[in-house]
Design a protein around this motif. Sequence first.
Motif, PDB file in Angstrom:
ATOM      1  N   HIS A  34       0.827  -1.203   0.000  1.00 28.27           N
ATOM      2  CA  HIS A  34       0.000   0.000   0.000  1.00 28.27           C
ATOM      3  C   HIS A  34       0.870   1.265   0.000  1.00 28.27           C
ATOM      4  O   HIS A  34       0.554   2.252  -0.682  1.00 28.27           O
ATOM      5  CB  HIS A  34      -0.935  -0.006   1.210  1.00 28.27           C
ATOM      6  N   THR A  35       1.965   1.225   0.765  1.00 26.83           N
ATOM      7  CA  THR A  35       2.826   2.403   0.855  1.00 26.83           C
ATOM      8  C   THR A  35       3.510   2.693  -0.468  1.00 26.83           C
ATOM      9  O   THR A  35       3.543   3.847  -0.926  1.00 26.83           O
ATOM     10  CB  THR A  35       3.888   2.208   1.957  1.00 26.83           C
ATOM     11  N   GLN A  37       4.041   5.664  -5.659  1.00 23.48           N
ATOM     12  CA  GLN A  37       3.899   5.674  -7.112  1.00 23.48           C
ATOM     13  C   GLN A  37       2.938   6.766  -7.564  1.00 23.48           C
ATOM     14  O   GLN A  37       3.239   7.559  -8.467  1.00 23.48           O
ATOM     15  CB  GLN A  37       3.356   4.329  -7.592  1.00 23.48           C
ATOM     16  N   GLY A  38       1.755   6.796  -6.961  1.00 26.06           N
ATOM     17  CA  GLY A  38       0.751   7.787  -7.352  1.00 26.06           C
ATOM     18  C   GLY A  38       1.238   9.206  -7.153  1.00 26.06           C
ATOM     19  O   GLY A  38       1.041  10.079  -8.020  1.00 26.06           O
ATOM     20  N   ALA A  39       1.903   9.463  -6.007  1.00 27.98           N
ATOM     21  CA  ALA A  39       2.404  10.811  -5.725  1.00 27.98           C
ATOM     22  C   ALA A  39       3.482  11.207  -6.719  1.00 27.98           C
ATOM     23  O   ALA A  39       3.529  12.352  -7.189  1.00 27.98           O
ATOM     24  CB  ALA A  39       2.948  10.862  -4.297  1.00 27.98           C
ATOM     25  N   LEU A  40       4.353  10.257  -7.082  1.00 22.96           N
ATOM     26  CA  LEU A  40       5.442  10.571  -8.009  1.00 22.96           C
ATOM     27  C   LEU A  40       4.917  10.816  -9.418  1.00 22.96           C
ATOM     28  O   LEU A  40       5.418  11.702 -10.133  1.00 22.96           O
ATOM     29  CB  LEU A  40       6.456   9.416  -8.002  1.00 22.96           C
ATOM     30  N   ILE A  41       3.907  10.069  -9.825  1.00 28.01           N
ATOM     31  CA  ILE A  41       3.328  10.264 -11.160  1.00 28.01           C
ATOM     32  C   ILE A  41       2.761  11.674 -11.289  1.00 28.01           C
ATOM     33  O   ILE A  41       2.974  12.374 -12.290  1.00 28.01           O
ATOM     34  CB  ILE A  41       2.243   9.206 -11.435  1.00 28.01           C
ATOM     35  N   PRO A  66       5.776  -2.193 -15.633  1.00 27.94           N
ATOM     36  CA  PRO A  66       4.862  -1.171 -15.113  1.00 27.94           C
ATOM     37  C   PRO A  66       3.831  -1.749 -14.141  1.00 27.94           C
ATOM     38  O   PRO A  66       3.306  -2.841 -14.357  1.00 27.94           O
ATOM     39  CB  PRO A  66       4.193  -0.621 -16.382  1.00 27.94           C
ATOM     40  N   PHE A  67       3.594  -0.999 -13.080  1.00 27.61           N
ATOM     41  CA  PHE A  67       2.592  -1.330 -12.062  1.00 27.61           C
ATOM     42  C   PHE A  67       2.823  -2.730 -11.467  1.00 27.61           C
ATOM     43  O   PHE A  67       1.887  -3.465 -11.200  1.00 27.61           O
ATOM     44  CB  PHE A  67       1.182  -1.231 -12.648  1.00 27.61           C
ATOM     45  N   GLN A  68       4.100  -3.065 -11.255  1.00 25.91           N
ATOM     46  CA  GLN A  68       4.427  -4.380 -10.715  1.00 25.91           C
ATOM     47  C   GLN A  68       3.967  -4.545  -9.277  1.00 25.91           C
ATOM     48  O   GLN A  68       3.788  -5.673  -8.802  1.00 25.91           O
ATOM     49  CB  GLN A  68       5.935  -4.616 -10.794  1.00 25.91           C
ATOM     50  N   THR A  86      -1.989  -1.261  -8.634  1.00 25.95           N
ATOM     51  CA  THR A  86      -2.488   0.029  -9.118  1.00 25.95           C
ATOM     52  C   THR A  86      -2.047   1.161  -8.198  1.00 25.95           C
ATOM     53  O   THR A  86      -2.190   1.058  -6.978  1.00 25.95           O
ATOM     54  CB  THR A  86      -4.031   0.013  -9.180  1.00 25.95           C
ATOM     55  N   PRO A  87      -1.491   2.246  -8.742  1.00 26.66           N
ATOM     56  CA  PRO A  87      -1.067   3.366  -7.890  1.00 26.66           C
ATOM     57  C   PRO A  87      -2.231   3.951  -7.097  1.00 26.66           C
ATOM     58  O   PRO A  87      -3.384   3.944  -7.551  1.00 26.66           O
ATOM     59  CB  PRO A  87      -0.519   4.387  -8.895  1.00 26.66           C
TER      60      PRO A  87
END
Length: 557
Positions: A154-155, A160-164, A297-299, A302-303
């Motif tokens: 989860h972390t 990932q989401g924040a960096l994207i 990608p997305f290993q 989901t972000p």
Amino acid sequence: MGGESNAPPLAPPGMMAPPGMMAPPGMMGQQAVGAGAMHPPHEQLLNLPCCIHSNPRWVEVAILAFMHYLVMLGSAVMISSLLVPQMGGDHGDKARVIQTILFMSGINTLLQTLIGNRLPTVMGPSFAFIISVQSIIRDYSSRTYQNDHQRFLHTIRAIQGALIVASCLNIILGYSKAWGAFARRFSPVSIVPVVCVVGLGLLEWGFPQVGKCVEIGLPMLILLVVTQQYLKHVHEIAHKWVERYMLLLCIFLVWAFAAILTAAGAYNHASLKAQQHCRTDRSYLVSSAPWIKVPYPFQWGTPIFSASHSFGVMGAVLVAAVESTGAYFAAARLSGATPPPAFVLSRSVGLQGIGMFLEGIFGTIGGSTASVENIGLLGLTRVGSRRIIQVSTGFMFFFSIFGKFGAFFASIPLPIFAAVYCVLFGIVAAVGISFTQFLNKNSMRNMYIIGLSLFLGVSIPQYFNEYRASAGDGPTRSNAGWFNDILNTLFTSAVMVAIIVATLLDSTLEMHNTAVDRDRGIPWWAPFQHKHGDIRNDEFYSYPIKFREWLPSRYIH
């Protein structure tokens, strides 16, 4: 050029010594009594065996490329060893994170050397993201999970989401040419402290890390200095080989020494902290890493997108752009190139944003920046070839895919890397000092700006770090956590503080005095800021020929 070139760079047209360095009229043909030697300024380092577009033989290219891979590996292991356990990850998770970092470093390095800054710079993980990532870790640590591995997943998806999202900041700053407009405010006066603290700002990753296992780190530091700098003068034939390759030999010698101490039981009764830093069998990377694993990608899944996390990471993204900008000036000087023009800095920052976007998709634990240790290695070996850096990406890809082999080298005790960094970071800091030859060193204005920028660049981050170490968080404490992360990240960065202070003062103090422009070194500096201002800009920074044919002309400048 296919072989080595010992010819000094061509003198720039219209080159003139900066004010304060010209000999008095009556002394042009003779040396004043007690004056000592007068050294004219050189905007490109002379006597480089291999500069940016000349190359040694392929065997030497391969060895030097492996050294660049090994040097950047230390930062990847340091950051992963610090953050992954806090995220709840195990040794296998840490091994996969390191593999992903190496894989993305290879991609970003290849992109930058081909269509970005075009300098021999390795793009590696940035320490600037530690604060904002730890903020995300604390946020997810307070929640309930089935096990630590679920918390890790989860972390890292939240990271990932924040960096994207945050990477879009650099994409906008770069390709809107806003960063280039900001870079045109630079002068030699502001570049001196900025490049200096690019090296000095990483001091906590130098000897403080050596001291965590002094019986390994200190011998490494002493051995590297003595052998690399003194032994090369023993015989002319040995000079080249000792200068270029002794670092690699020293690493393997001290690594073997550490393995002997471990096998002999020297740390069997030591503290847990000493065992973690000194033993060669406590990384658990070799046993945990898969034999073959291709990052994709997305290993991790989901972000997870969060506005507060994204804004918090934007501070680190901005710091990474500033760090890279300062590092590019050091890399240009150590590779025999002229200072990077503003349009090159702009497109490289935009491409850096694209690289961070890809890192968010693939799932690293932070963004990338120009690797300062690899730039120091350019100076240590005196080989600034772009081809070597491009070949080094092959090692990054290979060891990121074949995990067991990469984990073998990643198990080198971190104090060995830290000892190497003491030398390499120091070289980069010294490059900043070399820019003083282009300005009037007798100007009190210049001394004031450089001195204040250097001191505050080191002092303010020290205050923020000490406060954070004692209180567990930075001194900025508002109700908005993302705002705290931004300010704490910005002012923990020595480069960010130095560039703010230096650029602000240099752009506002006595700007209506034309003599000040000469004191600042503007007559020397200005031609490099435009594509057609200096004929060598094309030589060092133009796109590859085929790429120029594919790209619309409006994107070339």
